[in-house]
Design a protein around this motif. Structure first.
Motif, short mmCIF file in Angstrom:
data_model
loop_
_atom_site.label_atom_id
_atom_site.label_comp_id
_atom_site.label_asym_id
_atom_site.label_seq_id
_atom_site.Cartn_x
_atom_site.Cartn_y
_atom_site.Cartn_z
N GLU A 44 -14.99 -66.12 -40.53
CA GLU A 44 -14.26 -65.74 -39.49
C GLU A 44 -13.00 -65.13 -39.50
O GLU A 44 -12.29 -65.11 -40.55
N GLN A 73 -14.94 -69.46 -46.88
CA GLN A 73 -15.64 -70.19 -47.32
C GLN A 73 -15.56 -70.00 -48.82
O GLN A 73 -16.02 -68.82 -49.44
N GLU A 78 -25.16 -72.80 -49.11
CA GLU A 78 -25.47 -71.92 -48.17
C GLU A 78 -25.81 -70.42 -48.82
O GLU A 78 -26.71 -69.87 -48.43
N LEU A 104 -24.07 -76.03 -43.92
CA LEU A 104 -23.89 -75.30 -42.62
C LEU A 104 -23.17 -76.25 -41.82
O LEU A 104 -22.10 -75.86 -41.06
N ARG A 105 -23.50 -77.47 -41.61
CA ARG A 105 -23.00 -78.50 -40.85
C ARG A 105 -21.49 -78.73 -41.40
O ARG A 105 -20.58 -78.99 -40.31
N SER A 114 -19.30 -75.61 -40.63
CA SER A 114 -19.06 -75.68 -38.89
C SER A 114 -18.07 -76.72 -38.68
O SER A 114 -17.15 -76.36 -37.78
N GLU A 166 -16.04 -75.59 -34.97
CA GLU A 166 -17.06 -75.14 -33.89
C GLU A 166 -17.48 -76.05 -33.04
O GLU A 166 -17.67 -77.40 -33.39
N PRO A 169 -20.26 -78.55 -31.91
CA PRO A 169 -21.16 -79.26 -32.69
C PRO A 169 -22.45 -79.10 -31.64
O PRO A 169 -22.30 -79.36 -30.32
N TYR A 191 -25.04 -80.62 -36.17
CA TYR A 191 -25.47 -79.32 -36.80
C TYR A 191 -24.95 -78.26 -35.94
O TYR A 191 -24.66 -78.55 -34.62
N PRO A 192 -24.53 -77.16 -36.27
CA PRO A 192 -24.14 -76.23 -35.50
C PRO A 192 -25.20 -75.45 -34.48
O PRO A 192 -26.44 -75.57 -34.76
N TYR A 243 -26.01 -72.58 -33.93
CA TYR A 243 -26.79 -71.41 -34.40
C TYR A 243 -27.95 -71.97 -35.71
O TYR A 243 -28.37 -71.13 -36.38
N ARG A 274 -30.38 -69.39 -37.85
CA ARG A 274 -30.10 -69.46 -39.48
C ARG A 274 -31.46 -69.49 -40.19
O ARG A 274 -31.94 -68.91 -41.04
#
Length: 591
Positions: free
Chosen positions: A42, A51, A305, A339-340, A343, A348, A350, A355-356, A358, A362
C-alpha cells in the motif's frame, strides 16, 4: 532508479517506510542493511506499507529501505526442473551450500545457476520473422523435458543472429532486430512478474481428462486437462497423500508442487520419494519433470502468499511451451491465513472470520490462471495448466470462507471424509458429497478412447452407491434380513465397488496406479457378478451361499493383477463367475 527511504514502524512482517515517493505498488524493496526482501502493498502519501518475506526481528525505525523499482518477479529458464525453491524462488539447495542448513536473513542467491552451461540447439534461422512466443530452439534440461527457448513477450522483429552451443542462462544466444531498427539481445532466461498472468492467444474449453490413475477420481469425479479442482478435508483425512498421488501419477508433462504453510516433514516425504519413484510413462525418476516450491509452516508467513503466485507463474511458462502442466497447492487455507494476517496488520476492514473482503477474488485470480490455451507463437500449439488446491477447513467445516470461496470457482470437488479415512479407505473421497462438472465434457473422450459404454457404466455405479446409502438407513432400523434378495444383492455389489474398486493402496507396487483399461475391466467384472447373481437368485440359489462363492475372493484380488495380465486373468475370472453361479443354481434346483 533505486530510491531510498527509512523505516518508521515494524509490526511483525509488516514494515512502514517513508521517503519512497516514486515507488509503485508491488515494487520489490530491500529492507535495512541486511537487505531483507519485501514488497510494497500500500502507498498512503509519504508512507509505504511493505510486506517483508523474511524474519523482521531486530529491525527498528530509522533503518534504510531501498526500492528496486521492479515488481516481484521469477526467473524463467533452464535449471528449474528438479530444483526446490522457497516461496520467493530462492534455490534452497544453493542456499544450503552457501550458508548451511538454516536460511540466513538477507541471503541473495539468484534462482537460476549463472555458471552452469546448457547445450542450446537452435530451430529458427537467421532472417526468420519472429514474434512473442515463437520457439527459437531448445535445451534438453532433463532426459524427459525439452526446455523450449521462446521469444520474450512483447518482442517482434527479424532474427539477425542465432547460434547453437553451450551457454549459461545469461549468455546471448540470439539477436532480434525490431522494425524500428533496434537490436535486442535474447538470452535463455526471462523474467516475469508473478502477479500478472502470462498472455496467450485464446482459452478453450477443456475436453480431455487429466488421467491420474486413481480409480475414484478417474471414474466418478474426473478433472479435465486444463481444469481446476479442490480437495477439502479435515486434519488426517489424506489431503496431502492424495496430492502426492496426483503429483506422482497425473498425466502431466510437468508437475509444480507448492508446499504452502504445511509441515516440513511433508515436503521431506516428497523429496525422499519422488527421486525413487519411476514415471509409468517414461520409466525415469519423477523428479525429472518436477519443480518443488517449499514454504513450510516454520518459514516466514508473508512468503506463503508469494509462493502460490511463484508456482503458477512457473507453471504458465511451461504451459506456453505447449506442455500439459499440473500445479498442486498444499494448502490454499494456509495461504489465506497469510492474507488474513497481513490484512489485519494493515488495519483493513475484516470480512467473515477475519479474512479480508477480497479473499474470494484472490482465490479466483489463482484458479482462473488454469486452462487449456492456444499459446503465443506462429505454430498455434496447445498448452494445458491444471490447478489442484488442497483446502484445510478447521474441523472439516466446509462452510468456512476459504472452502466456500473455492467451491464457487472450481469445477471439481473431491470432499474427503474423516470417517472413511479412519476406516483406512484411501482415497477417502466421499462419493455422496463430491462432484465433477467435467464428467459430460470428458465423456466423449472416454467413449472414444476407453469404451463406448463408459458413461453408462459410471452412471450405473453411482446409482448403486446412492441406493446403498438409502438401504443402509433401512438396515439400521430393521436389520438386513428384512430386505428383499434384490436389495441385499445391491448392498453386496456396492460393498464390492467400495472395497474392490474405489479403495486403492497408494503404497502397493501395482495398485498405486490403474490404467483406464484396467478400471473398465474391473468394473465390468463387478457388474458381471451382479448380472449372474440375479440369474442365480431367480433360479432359486441361496443368497448366503452366493455371497460365499470362491470367485468373490478372486474379484477382490483382481486389482492387484499386473497390467500386462489384465485381459487374460479377467477373462478367466469372468468365466469362473458364470461357472460357479451356474453350479450353485443347478445344485439348489436339484435340492
Amino acid at each position: 532508479m533505486n530510491q531510498q527511504g527509512t523505516i518508521v514502524k515494524v509490526s511483525g512482517p509488516l514494515v512502514i517506510a517513508e521517503g519512497l515517493r516514486e515507488a509503485n505498488m508491488f515494487d520489490v524493496v530491500r529492507v535495512s542493511d541486511r537487505e531483507l526482501i519485501g514488497e510494497i502493498l500500500e502507498v498512503h502519501g509519504e508512507k509505504s506499507s511493505i510486506q517483508v518475506y523474511e524474519e523482521t526481528a531486530g529491525l527498528g525505525p530509522g533503518e534504510p529501505v531501498v526500492s528496486t523499482g521492479l515488481p516481484l518477479s521469477v526467473e524463467l529458464g533452464p535449471g528449474m526442473i528438479e530444483n526446490i525453491f522457497d516461496g520467493i524462488q530462492r534455490p534452497l539447495e544453493e542456499i544450503k551450500n552457501a550458508v548451511g542448513n538454516n536460511i540466513t536473513r538477507g541471503v541473495n542467491i539468484p534462482a537460476l545457476n549463472r555458471k552452469k552451461k546448457w547445450r542450446f540447439a537452435p530451430s529458427a534461422k537467421v532472417g526468420d520473422k519472429v514474434g512473442q512466443g515463437d520457439i527459437l530452439g531448445a535445451v534438453q534440461e532433463t532426459i524427459v523435458v525439452s526446455h523450449k527457448i521462446m521469444v520474450p513477450i512483447g518482442l517482434f522483429g527479424t532474427l539477425v543472429s542465432i547460434q547453437g552451443g553451450e551457454y549459461t542462462v545469461t549468455d546471448v544466444v540470439a539477436k532480434i532486430k525490431k522494425d524500428d531498427g533496434e537490436t535486442v539481445d535474447v538470452t535463455m532466461m526471462q523474467r516475469w512478474p508473478v502477479r500478472v498472468g502470462r498472455p496467450y492467444k485464446t482459452k478453450q474449453i477443456p475436453s480431455e481428462p487429466l488421467i491420474t490413475g486413481q480409480r475414484s477420481i478417474d471414474t466418478l469425479f474426473p478433472i479435465a486437462k486444463g481444469g481446476n479442482a479442490a480437495i477439502p478435508g479435515p486434519f488426517g483425512s489424506g489431503k496431502t497423500v492424495t496430492q502426492h498421488q496426483l503429483a506422482k501419477w497425473a498425466d502431466a508433462d510437468i508437475v509444480i508442487y507448492v508446499g504452502c504453510g504445511e509441515r516440513g516433514n511433508e515436503m521431506t516425504d516428497v523429496l525422499m520419494e519422488f527421486p525413487e519413484l519411476l514415471d509409468p510413462r517414461t520409466g525415469e525418476s519423477l523428479m525429472k519433470r518436477t519443480v518443488l516450491i517449499a514454504n513450510t509452516s516454520d518459514m516466514p508467513v508473508a512468503a506463503r502468499e508469494a509462493s502460490i503466485y511463484t508456482g503458477i507463474t512457473i507453471a504458465e511458462y511451461f504451459r506456453d511451451m505447449g506442455y500439459s502442466v499440473a500445479i498442486m497447492a498444499d494448502s490454499t487455507s494456509r495461504w489465506a491465513e497469510a492474507l488474513r494476517e497481513m490484512s489485519g496488520r494493515l488495519e483493513e476492514m475484516p470480512g467473515e472470520e477475519g479474512y479480508p473482503a477480497y479473499l474470494a477474488s484472490r482465490i479466483a485470480q489463482f484458479y482462473e490462471r488454469a486452462g487449456r490455451v492456444v499459446c503465443l507463437g506462429s505454430d498455434d500449439r496447445i498448452g494445458y495448466l491444471s490447478a489442484i488446491g488442497a483446502v484445510s477447513p478447521p474441523g472439516g467445516d466446509i462452510s468456512e470462507p476459504v472452502s466456500q470461496a473455492t467451491l464457487r470457482i472450481v469445477k471439481v470437488f473431491w470432499g474427503l471424509d474423516a470417517a472413511l479415512a479412519y476406516r483406512r479407505h484411501f482415497p477417502a473421497i466421499n462419493w455422496l458429497t463430491s462432484y465433477s462438472l467435467y464428467d459430460e465434457t470428458v465423456g466423449g473422450w472416454m467413449r472414444e478412447h476407453v469404451a463406448q459404454d463408459w458413461p453408462e457404466i459410471r452412471a450405473h455405479v453411482m446409482r448403486i452407491l446412492q441406493e446403498e446409502a438409502e438401504l443402509n438407513e433401512i438396515v439400521r432400523l430393521v436389520g438386513v434380513d428384512a430386505l428383499s434378495y434384490a436389495d441385499r444383492l445391491t448392498l453386496e455389489v456396492a460393498r464390492s465397488v467400495r472395497e474392490d474398486y474405489l479403495h486403492q493402496d497408494s503404497f502397493h507396487e501395482i495398485d498405486t496406479y490403474a490404467s483406464h483399461h484396467k478400471m473398465y475391466s474391473l468394473l465390468k467384472l463387478i457388474l458381471e457378478f451382479q448380472t449372474q447373481a440375479k440369474l442365480a437368485l431367480d433360479a432359486g440359489a441361496d443368497i448366503k451361499k452366493l455371497f460365499e462363492l470362491p470367485v468373490r475372493e478372486s474379484i477382490g484380488r483382481a486389482k492387484y493383477i499386473p497390467e500386462k495380465d489384465v485381459d487374460a486373468e479377467f477373462e478367466k475370472i469372468t468365466k469362473e463367475i458364470a461357472r460357479q453361479m451356474g453350479e450353485l443354481a443347478s445344485k439348489e434346483a436339484e435340492d
